[in-house]
Write an enzyme that holds these catalytic residues in place. Structure first.
Site, PDB file in Angstrom:
ATOM      1  N   LYS A 211       0.748  -1.863   0.043  1.00  0.00           N
ATOM      2  CA  LYS A 211       0.562  -0.224  -0.134  1.00  0.00           C
ATOM      3  C   LYS A 211       1.040   1.346  -0.150  1.00  0.00           C
ATOM      4  O   LYS A 211       1.600   1.188   0.752  1.00  0.00           O
ATOM      5  CB  LYS A 211      -0.364  -0.276   1.290  1.00  0.00           C
ATOM      6  N   ARG A 221     -10.616  10.241   2.504  1.00  0.00           N
ATOM      7  CA  ARG A 221     -10.220  11.772   4.446  1.00  0.00           C
ATOM      8  C   ARG A 221     -11.254  11.642   4.090  1.00  0.00           C
ATOM      9  O   ARG A 221     -12.360  11.511   5.864  1.00  0.00           O
ATOM     10  CB  ARG A 221      -8.907  12.195   3.766  1.00  0.00           C
ATOM     11  N   ARG A 233       1.219  10.679   5.506  1.00  0.00           N
ATOM     12  CA  ARG A 233       1.709   8.351   6.022  1.00  0.00           C
ATOM     13  C   ARG A 233       2.838   8.431   5.330  1.00  0.00           C
ATOM     14  O   ARG A 233       3.095   6.411   5.779  1.00  0.00           O
ATOM     15  CB  ARG A 233       0.098   7.622   5.437  1.00  0.00           C
ATOM     16  N   GLU A 249       7.721  -6.798   0.259  1.00  0.00           N
ATOM     17  CA  GLU A 249       6.281  -6.124   1.827  1.00  0.00           C
ATOM     18  C   GLU A 249       5.759  -7.457   1.650  1.00  0.00           C
ATOM     19  O   GLU A 249       4.899  -8.099   1.879  1.00  0.00           O
ATOM     20  CB  GLU A 249       5.805  -5.128   1.123  1.00  0.00           C
ATOM     21  N   LYS A 264      -2.199  -1.908  -3.457  1.00  0.00           N
ATOM     22  CA  LYS A 264      -3.500  -0.698  -3.666  1.00  0.00           C
ATOM     23  C   LYS A 264      -2.271   1.065  -3.454  1.00  0.00           C
ATOM     24  O   LYS A 264      -1.268   0.808  -3.053  1.00  0.00           O
ATOM     25  CB  LYS A 264      -4.053  -0.038  -2.455  1.00  0.00           C
ATOM     26  N   SER A 290     -10.202   5.390  -3.702  1.00  0.00           N
ATOM     27  CA  SER A 290     -11.281   7.137  -4.197  1.00  0.00           C
ATOM     28  C   SER A 290     -11.172   7.682  -4.836  1.00  0.00           C
ATOM     29  O   SER A 290     -12.008   8.071  -5.994  1.00  0.00           O
ATOM     30  CB  SER A 290     -11.543   7.488  -2.304  1.00  0.00           C
ATOM     31  N   TYR A 329     -15.855   1.489  -6.068  1.00  0.00           N
ATOM     32  CA  TYR A 329     -17.178   1.779  -5.378  1.00  0.00           C
ATOM     33  C   TYR A 329     -17.711   2.092  -6.810  1.00  0.00           C
ATOM     34  O   TYR A 329     -18.714   2.675  -6.585  1.00  0.00           O
ATOM     35  CB  TYR A 329     -16.300   3.621  -5.449  1.00  0.00           C
TER      36      TYR A 329
HETATM   37  C1  PBG Z   1      -6.867   3.135   6.165  1.00  0.00           C
HETATM   38  C2  PBG Z   1      -7.280   3.426   4.694  1.00  0.00           C
HETATM   39  C3  PBG Z   1      -7.567   4.297   3.305  1.00  0.00           C
HETATM   40  C4  PBG Z   1      -7.987   3.742   2.551  1.00  0.00           C
HETATM   41  C5  PBG Z   1      -8.608   2.561   3.021  1.00  0.00           C
HETATM   42  N1  PBG Z   1      -8.206   2.592   4.297  1.00  0.00           N
HETATM   43  C6  PBG Z   1      -6.794   5.421   3.501  1.00  0.00           C
HETATM   44  C7  PBG Z   1      -5.498   5.778   3.653  1.00  0.00           C
HETATM   45  O1  PBG Z   1      -4.670   4.886   3.964  1.00  0.00           O
HETATM   46  O2  PBG Z   1      -4.503   6.931   4.269  1.00  0.00           O
HETATM   47  C8  PBG Z   1      -7.993   4.681   0.996  1.00  0.00           C
HETATM   48  C9  PBG Z   1      -8.913   3.963  -0.073  1.00  0.00           C
HETATM   49  C10 PBG Z   1      -9.480   5.225  -0.400  1.00  0.00           C
HETATM   50  O3  PBG Z   1      -8.491   6.119  -0.750  1.00  0.00           O
HETATM   51  O4  PBG Z   1     -10.525   4.872  -1.425  1.00  0.00           O
HETATM   52  N2  PBG Z   1      -7.879   3.263   6.743  1.00  0.00           N
END
Ligand code: PBG
Length: 339
Positions: A211, A221, A233, A249, A264, A290, A329
């Site tokens: 990720k 967010r 992050r 990883e 991801k 997203s 989505y």
């Molecule tokens: C963390 C998490 C995130 C997403 C899924 N799980 C946010 C992040 O890591 O900052 C992002 C999913 C998305 O953008 O659709 N709980």
């Protein structure tokens, strides 16, 4: 010397002449069975609050879930992944381990309404902490403070213990799969041993194994109300320029016992997806995040792209790169379009 045939003997267009020939030679398929639908759950009653940066997506109150998930199941979707927005946020994200918390309530509601729907619980602390980071933060004056580590550092091993507790609570509530998304070192092993120790060895782990610290999470967010209050992050999520590191990883998560791997985001990281597909036989998920969704929706709203064709092509491309399943989505719309 034998001559390799070429044009005019070879004419690839022959196999594109009619729709049914194209169907016969189609290499990748997409079906509702490949798709996982994310749901955001918030406190309150009778709420479906639109998420402005993600047209067509909502934050749901628990009482409104039954109708929604029955529809999802009827469309042939196999699974949902749940994100909770808790009533209270604090420094340790304690509500994530509350058996009466928002996600345990939602899991029970989904299982009541659609018992066969697989329930995946996204396992992270960013929605639960007042600072918005994915675990315990090194803060002067707090119990866990370690002066040898920088202020603001995410304390890895203390977070593992919290992940183990919260995962057990979500699994006890009926989650079929726990999906740790925080990129905490050792998260798969920590959760596996907590689940097994609680007699929950039947519960699977879908690891967000590779990720990246991505700008494409922007709209999430707002959806999950989880922006970090300081910094970003990049201390725990992967650096976007790194490709080989993704295999490291993933190797670690495989060794720790992950049942399903995830990459991801999806579309900007198809090279990573393809690498992982080639190196590992475990089921592989991709998360179309997203921002990927928002970009397509925004272009379609402007009349610049055809929503349905673009969305389905994006999902097909993610499958072609190697994903067995996609968190998206678009799952609900795509399932209807694919009927
Ligand atoms: C963390 C998490 C995130 C997403 C899924 N799980 C946010 C992040 O890591 O900052 C992002 C999913 C998305 O953008 O659709 N709980």
């Amino acid at each position: 010397m034998s001559q390799t045939p070429t044009f005019p003997t070879l004419r690839p267009r022959r196999l594109r002449l009619q729709a049914n020939i194209r169907r016969l030679v189609q290499e990748t398929t997409l079906s509702p069975a490949d798709l996982i639908y994310p749901l955001f759950i918030r406190p309150g009653r009778d709420i479906s609050r639109p998420i402005s940066s993600m047209p067509g997506q909502f934050q749901w109150s628990v009482d409104r879930l039954a109708v929604e998930v029955k529809e999802l199941a009827a469309l042939g979707l196999p699974a949902v992944i749940l994100f909770g927005i808790p009533e209270i946020k604090d420094a340790t994200g304690s509500d994530n381990s509350n058996p009466a918390g928002i996600v345990p309530q939602a899991i029970e509601a989904v299982k009541d309404a659609a018992p066969d729907l697989v329930v995946i619980s996204d396992m992270c602390f960013c929605e639960y902490t007042d600072h918005g980071h994915c675990g315990l933060i090194n803060t002067a004056g707090h119990d866990h403070y370690d002066p040898r580590l920088p202020e603001g550092y995410l304390l890895n091993d203390a977070t593992l213990a919290m992940l183990g507790r919260a995962s057990t609570v979500h699994a006890e509530a009926g989650a079929d799969i726990i999906a740790p998304s925080g990129m905490i070192d050792g998260m798969v092993a920590g959760i596996r041993s907590a689940l097994d120790g609680a007699g929950l060895s039947q519960v699977s782990i879908m690891s967000y194994a590779a990720k990246y610290a991505s700008a494409f999470y922007g709209p999430f967010r707002e959806a999950a109300e989880s922006p970090p209050s300081f910094g970003d992050r990049s201390q725990y999520q992967m650096d976007p320029p790194n490709r080989r590191e993704a295999l490291k990883e993933v190797a670690i998560d495989v060794a720790e016992g992950a049942d399903i791997l995830m990459v991801k985001p999806a579309m900007p990281y198809l090279d990573i997806l393809s690498d992982v597909r080639q190196a590992y036989d475990l089921p592989l998920a991709a998360y179309q995040v997203s921002g990927e969704y928002a970009m397509i929706q925004a272009a379609a709203a402007n009349g610049w792209l055809d929503l349905r064709r673009t969305a389905l092509e994006s999902l097909m491309a993610i499958k072609r790169a190697g994903a067995d399943m996609i968190v998206t989505y678009f799952a609900k719309d795509a399932a209807a379009w694919l009927e």
